[in-house]
Motif scaffolding. Structure first.
Motif, PDB file in Angstrom:
ATOM      1  N   SER A 149       3.496   0.659   4.794  1.00 37.21           N
ATOM      2  CA  SER A 149       4.324  -0.178   3.602  1.00 37.21           C
ATOM      3  C   SER A 149       5.535   0.697   3.282  1.00 37.21           C
ATOM      4  O   SER A 149       6.619   0.433   3.307  1.00 37.21           O
ATOM      5  N   GLN A 150       5.317   2.224   3.503  1.00 38.57           N
ATOM      6  CA  GLN A 150       6.494   2.866   3.415  1.00 38.57           C
ATOM      7  C   GLN A 150       7.368   2.916   4.543  1.00 38.57           C
ATOM      8  O   GLN A 150       8.566   2.929   4.503  1.00 38.57           O
ATOM      9  N   LEU A 151       6.904   2.686   5.539  1.00 36.42           N
ATOM     10  CA  LEU A 151       7.869   2.561   6.745  1.00 36.42           C
ATOM     11  C   LEU A 151       8.570   1.078   6.696  1.00 36.42           C
ATOM     12  O   LEU A 151       9.703   0.832   7.058  1.00 36.42           O
ATOM     13  N   LYS A 152       8.107   0.156   5.948  1.00 36.94           N
ATOM     14  CA  LYS A 152       8.713  -0.946   5.691  1.00 36.94           C
ATOM     15  C   LYS A 152       9.500  -1.313   4.373  1.00 36.94           C
ATOM     16  O   LYS A 152      10.105  -2.166   4.074  1.00 36.94           O
ATOM     17  N   GLY A 153       9.438  -0.050   3.839  1.00 37.91           N
ATOM     18  CA  GLY A 153      10.138   0.119   2.363  1.00 37.91           C
ATOM     19  C   GLY A 153       9.665  -0.728   1.256  1.00 37.91           C
ATOM     20  O   GLY A 153      10.133  -1.361   0.506  1.00 37.91           O
ATOM     21  N   GLN A 154       8.304  -0.962   1.277  1.00 36.30           N
ATOM     22  CA  GLN A 154       7.584  -1.883   0.409  1.00 36.30           C
ATOM     23  C   GLN A 154       6.325  -1.123  -0.027  1.00 36.30           C
ATOM     24  O   GLN A 154       5.336  -1.615   0.186  1.00 36.30           O
ATOM     25  N   ALA A 155       6.475   0.122  -0.566  1.00 35.76           N
ATOM     26  CA  ALA A 155       5.469   0.937  -1.114  1.00 35.76           C
ATOM     27  C   ALA A 155       4.241   0.244  -1.700  1.00 35.76           C
ATOM     28  O   ALA A 155       4.474  -0.523  -2.726  1.00 35.76           O
ATOM     29  N   ILE A 156       3.064   0.142  -1.296  1.00 32.40           N
ATOM     30  CA  ILE A 156       1.733  -0.301  -1.851  1.00 32.40           C
ATOM     31  C   ILE A 156       1.162   0.870  -2.753  1.00 32.40           C
ATOM     32  O   ILE A 156       0.894   1.693  -2.456  1.00 32.40           O
ATOM     33  N   ASP A 157       1.212   0.350  -4.193  1.00 34.20           N
ATOM     34  CA  ASP A 157       0.625   1.531  -5.021  1.00 34.20           C
ATOM     35  C   ASP A 157      -0.925   1.526  -5.133  1.00 34.20           C
ATOM     36  O   ASP A 157      -1.574   0.414  -4.577  1.00 34.20           O
ATOM     37  N   PRO A 158      -1.541   2.666  -5.527  1.00 32.18           N
ATOM     38  CA  PRO A 158      -2.991   2.843  -5.387  1.00 32.18           C
ATOM     39  C   PRO A 158      -3.819   1.716  -6.081  1.00 32.18           C
ATOM     40  O   PRO A 158      -4.902   1.359  -5.509  1.00 32.18           O
ATOM     41  N   LEU A 159      -3.225   1.073  -7.374  1.00 35.64           N
ATOM     42  CA  LEU A 159      -4.008   0.305  -7.729  1.00 35.64           C
ATOM     43  C   LEU A 159      -4.045  -1.179  -7.140  1.00 35.64           C
ATOM     44  O   LEU A 159      -5.050  -1.727  -7.176  1.00 35.64           O
ATOM     45  N   GLN A 160      -2.985  -1.481  -6.503  1.00 34.74           N
ATOM     46  CA  GLN A 160      -2.809  -2.589  -5.670  1.00 34.74           C
ATOM     47  C   GLN A 160      -4.000  -2.321  -4.475  1.00 34.74           C
ATOM     48  O   GLN A 160      -4.346  -3.352  -4.120  1.00 34.74           O
TER      49      GLN A 160
END
Length: 438
Positions: free
Chosen positions: A335-346
């Motif tokens: 998700s970082q590479l896609k610019g869409q960071a997934i947070d840990p709770l998600q």
């Protein structure tokens, strides 16, 4: 029994896990007859159940058991096999390994190894591919049933483009799958999944037979692969010219619906995303596998845009770990590479309540609500000196989960409970539960 510790879970379906998580710093759950009967702050539980025995996990984090929404039981032994992309990898490693499962006793032995790896890594439910052999599917169901473990699996169906000894026929795929459904689906905690490996290994006739089976059993699961690799997509287009796209093949044969789970979905067209959403189907996000085989980067932003249900999955053996915390760590990097960071709770949501809701199982698993099965995991934040240095008293739930997902492995699983029964010994070996359902 009362289980005390810090507790985190999602009691309801959520579009905003950050807002809907319930976190109890000093909490407790009450387990009776394999199910959770109460959850609250420890002081309140202690007052309500003053004479009930206590297992104290203070300083540790209790979360729902993890749900792996796409994995391959026969590929346990071939994890970390070097190189190749999808189609070559199948030919070089997967099919030769699955040929071994013609031996019934071998299938039973490997089912035991697979279950061991799941529980050592905190996974209490799996949506797993078996092999073409009906006895291998029986072996996995039996191994899970001994632990009263929720298992969703199915006989793989293939009648072309694979070794001859791994092929069935349209008729055999239908008959054996039907017999397995009748034997296992809804019996105890076993659930069946109609399982064409992927479109290229099933003829039109076989897919038609499996679609017929799906219509006869509307509550069974369907699992397969979709748009993992660009060469795979081109191959599907050449094999099914009458279908407008890859998902259209499965739609044509009645295999896209609720409880249908499609692994990967990296290179989908907009109309495919829309069709998945309209059908209520689920995408299994397999980040470590997608990176390992060089398949591509999952587009979570587009999946969210079309409101497609998503769940995390290890995809062992192309996936590189059974541990879903580590799998979330890989999803974060994608998700970082896609610019869409997934947070840990998600991330936690996608391996617990989110997965359960997508599979329509959230009344039984995926959370710590009263009346659900007591499937839960005890996480150890201080599993080595570095984690002790990194995770301290000021770390909140999200920070702890994130650190464990990046740094952790099976050592951070202190204990795994299935229906209230501890599955790991003190030396982290897997023990036979004393009162498991046979």
């Amino acid at each position: 029994m009362i289980f005390r510790g810090s507790i985190a879970h999602f009691p309801k379906v959520s579009t905003s896990p950050k807002d809907d998580i319930v976190y109890l710093h000093d909490g407790a759950i009450v387990v009776e007859n394999g199910k959770i009967t109460a959850i609250d702050d420890y002081k309140q539980i202690q007052q309500t159940f003053p004479s009930m025995p206590l297992t104290d996990y203070s300083g540790k984090l209790i979360v729902p058991g993890f749900i792996d929404s796409h994995t391959h039981f026969p590929q346990t032994e071939m994890i970390a096999s070097y190189g190749e992309q999808l189609l070559a990898w199948l030919a070089e490693y997967t099919f030769p390994t699955e040929l071994k499962f013609a031996d019934k006793s071998y299938s039973e032995k490997m089912a035991g190894h697979f279950i061991q790896q799941l529980v050592r890594n905190g996974t209490t439910t799996a949506l797993a591919f078996s092999t073409v052999h009906a006895h291998a599917c029986n072996a996995l169901f039996s191994a899970a049933a001994k632990r009263n473990m929720a298992m969703i699996t199915g006989k793989v169906c293939m009648d072309r483009h694979c070794p001859e000894d791994l092929q069935d026929t349209p008729e055999l795929a239908y008959q054996e799958s039907k017999a397995l459904i009748e034997k296992w689906h809804g019996k105890g905690r076993s659930l069946y999944a109609i399982t064409p490996r992927f479109a290229p290994t099933s003829s039109d006739e076989q897919l038609q037979a499996l679609g017929k089976l799906a219509s006869e059993y509307p509550d069974v699961f369907i699992q397969t692969h979709l748009s993992e690799n660009k060469d795979e997509i081109a191959w599907v287009s050449s094999l099914f010219p009458h279908c407008s796209n890859y998902l259209g093949v499965y739609q044509h044969y009645g295999l896209v619906r609720k409880r249908a789970v499609f692994g990967h979905c990296i290179h989908l067209q907009d109309e495919e995303w829309q069709a998945l959403s309209s059908a209520g189907a689920t995408v299994a996000f397999c980040p470590s596998s997608n990176l390992f085989l060089g398949s591509g980067l999952f587009d979570k932003q587009t999946a969210d845009k079309y409101q497609v249900q998503q769940a995390l999955a290890s995809d062992v053996g192309a996936g590189t770990s059974f541990n879903l915390l580590r799998t979330y760590g890989e999803a974060y990097k994608v998700s970082q590479l896609k610019g869409q960071a997934i947070d840990p709770l998600q991330g936690l949501y996608m391996m617990t309540m989110g997965a359960a809701a997508a599979l329509e199982l959230d009344k039984d698993i995926g959370n710590l609500n009263p009346n659900t099965f007591a499937d839960f995991v005890v996480l150890e934040p201080h599993f080595n000196s570095l984690s002790t240095l990194r995770i301290n008293d000021t770390s909140d739930c999200a920070d702890t989960l994130f650190a464990l997902s990046i740094m952790g492995d099976e050592r951070c699983i202190n204990q795994t409970y299935i229906a209230g029964i501890a599955q790991l010994g003190t030396n982290k070996t897997v023990e036979e539960p004393v009162n498991a359902v046979a």
